[in-house]
Enzyme design. Sequence first.
Site, PDB file in Angstrom:
ATOM      1  N   HIS A   1      -1.285   7.028  -4.732  1.00  0.00           N
ATOM      2  CA  HIS A   1      -0.289   6.831  -3.543  1.00  0.00           C
ATOM      3  C   HIS A   1       0.543   8.379  -3.836  1.00  0.00           C
ATOM      4  O   HIS A   1       0.545   8.937  -4.448  1.00  0.00           O
ATOM      5  CB  HIS A   1       0.777   5.638  -3.761  1.00  0.00           C
ATOM      6  CG  HIS A   1       0.124   4.440  -3.866  1.00  0.00           C
ATOM      7  ND1 HIS A   1       0.319   3.558  -2.873  1.00  0.00           N
ATOM      8  CD2 HIS A   1      -0.644   3.738  -4.636  1.00  0.00           C
ATOM      9  CE1 HIS A   1      -0.515   2.537  -2.618  1.00  0.00           C
ATOM     10  NE2 HIS A   1      -0.751   2.078  -4.012  1.00  0.00           N
TER      11      HIS A   1
ATOM     12  N   GLU B   1      -1.349   8.455   3.455  1.00  0.00           N
ATOM     13  CA  GLU B   1      -1.270   9.080   1.963  1.00  0.00           C
ATOM     14  C   GLU B   1      -2.443   9.873   1.491  1.00  0.00           C
ATOM     15  O   GLU B   1      -3.194   9.354   0.804  1.00  0.00           O
ATOM     16  CB  GLU B   1      -0.688   8.001   0.892  1.00  0.00           C
ATOM     17  CG  GLU B   1       0.537   7.304   1.704  1.00  0.00           C
ATOM     18  CD  GLU B   1       1.132   6.173   0.701  1.00  0.00           C
ATOM     19  OE1 GLU B   1       0.757   6.092  -0.685  1.00  0.00           O
ATOM     20  OE2 GLU B   1       2.108   5.440   0.923  1.00  0.00           O
TER      21      GLU B   1
ATOM     22  N   GLU C   1       2.191   7.454  -8.128  1.00  0.00           N
ATOM     23  CA  GLU C   1       3.006   7.824  -6.899  1.00  0.00           C
ATOM     24  C   GLU C   1       3.530   9.303  -7.007  1.00  0.00           C
ATOM     25  O   GLU C   1       4.295   9.512  -7.809  1.00  0.00           O
ATOM     26  CB  GLU C   1       4.256   6.813  -6.870  1.00  0.00           C
ATOM     27  CG  GLU C   1       5.093   6.857  -5.825  1.00  0.00           C
ATOM     28  CD  GLU C   1       4.346   6.028  -4.700  1.00  0.00           C
ATOM     29  OE1 GLU C   1       4.067   6.731  -3.446  1.00  0.00           O
ATOM     30  OE2 GLU C   1       4.409   4.962  -4.768  1.00  0.00           O
TER      31      GLU C   1
ATOM     32  N   HIS D   1      -2.601   3.212   1.472  1.00  0.00           N
ATOM     33  CA  HIS D   1      -2.032   3.285   2.698  1.00  0.00           C
ATOM     34  C   HIS D   1      -2.829   4.491   3.239  1.00  0.00           C
ATOM     35  O   HIS D   1      -2.880   5.590   2.742  1.00  0.00           O
ATOM     36  CB  HIS D   1      -0.695   3.902   2.250  1.00  0.00           C
ATOM     37  CG  HIS D   1       0.262   2.584   1.506  1.00  0.00           C
ATOM     38  ND1 HIS D   1       0.852   2.729   0.693  1.00  0.00           N
ATOM     39  CD2 HIS D   1       0.244   1.307   1.987  1.00  0.00           C
ATOM     40  CE1 HIS D   1       1.577   1.579   0.477  1.00  0.00           C
ATOM     41  NE2 HIS D   1       1.261   0.664   1.173  1.00  0.00           N
TER      42      HIS D   1
END
EC number: 3.5.1.114
Length: 319
Positions: free
Chosen positions: A116, A24, A178, A21
């Site tokens: 992420h 990010e 994450e 992404h």
Amino acid sequence: MCSLPVPREPLRRVAVTGGTHGNEMSGVYLAQHWLQSPAELQRLSFSTVPVLANPAATAACRRYVDHDLNRTFTSSFLNSRPTPDDPYEVTRARELNQLLGPKASGRAFDFVLDLHNTTANMGTCLIAKSSHEVFAMHLCHHLQLQYPELSCQVFLYQQPGEESYNLDSVAKNGLALELGPQPQGVLRADIFSRMRTLVATVLDFIELFNQGTAFPAFEMEAYRPVGVVDFPRTDAGNLAGTVHPQLQDRDFQPLQPGAPIFQMFSGEDLLYEGESTVYPVFINEAAYYEKGIAFVQTEKFTFTVPAMPVLNPAPSPAS
């Protein structure tokens, strides 16, 4: 019980992917740094390749250009006939599948670590497909033991019968880090440093496995999705309220029936009407507004992870 095959040979080919992404920023800037200076990724028994997964979205500082890349690694996208009208991320997913896969083949990379960030208060979250991923579960357990202060929570996203769809699923083994909370398009030094340290520890774990370290069975606690909850909306589809202050930032904390979950713009509270306790995650995640998700409901469960086979110490690839 976990039941899928575990590696019985040293892992030789590893990739660390950032910018899946494009907004990010921890993974974006780590990948860009390692593409110029990859030495810190290397270990004696295997090689590691840094990959900037979504260059176009990174250049635009957007999550994606046409389609969420991390939802694009399914057979329907990867195996369909290419056309000039394909979304950018579908074309890019096929390129990454050729680079790191092909998915579900013996030629695929041994391990992919995908990086992420989240705007939600997820802390240090370790995302894998399911409890059947024995190598990934041992890696998660290792990170939990190494960093008890981080409270590394394990989120297992795959629903029964669902095909895996994210980037690290192209490899034989994979995991996503994450880390949050971090705003989109922003680089926080503390989260950048934490991610860099975790990546090093992941690579050290693979080195330990390759060198014949014993990893015994253990009990693990994890979270798996049981549903999603959208924001309250008007008849026109606009927001009619937002996440309640008593729920905001309480990712992985128990949500009891009757607790407030939304604060309506008209002033009243909406309460959780479920019959059992759930554990919300990705609460008020910015990227999920377009998906109609205010938070993901999960259940907490415990399972046994079997021991991994002990390998004979692995010589380095150059020997």
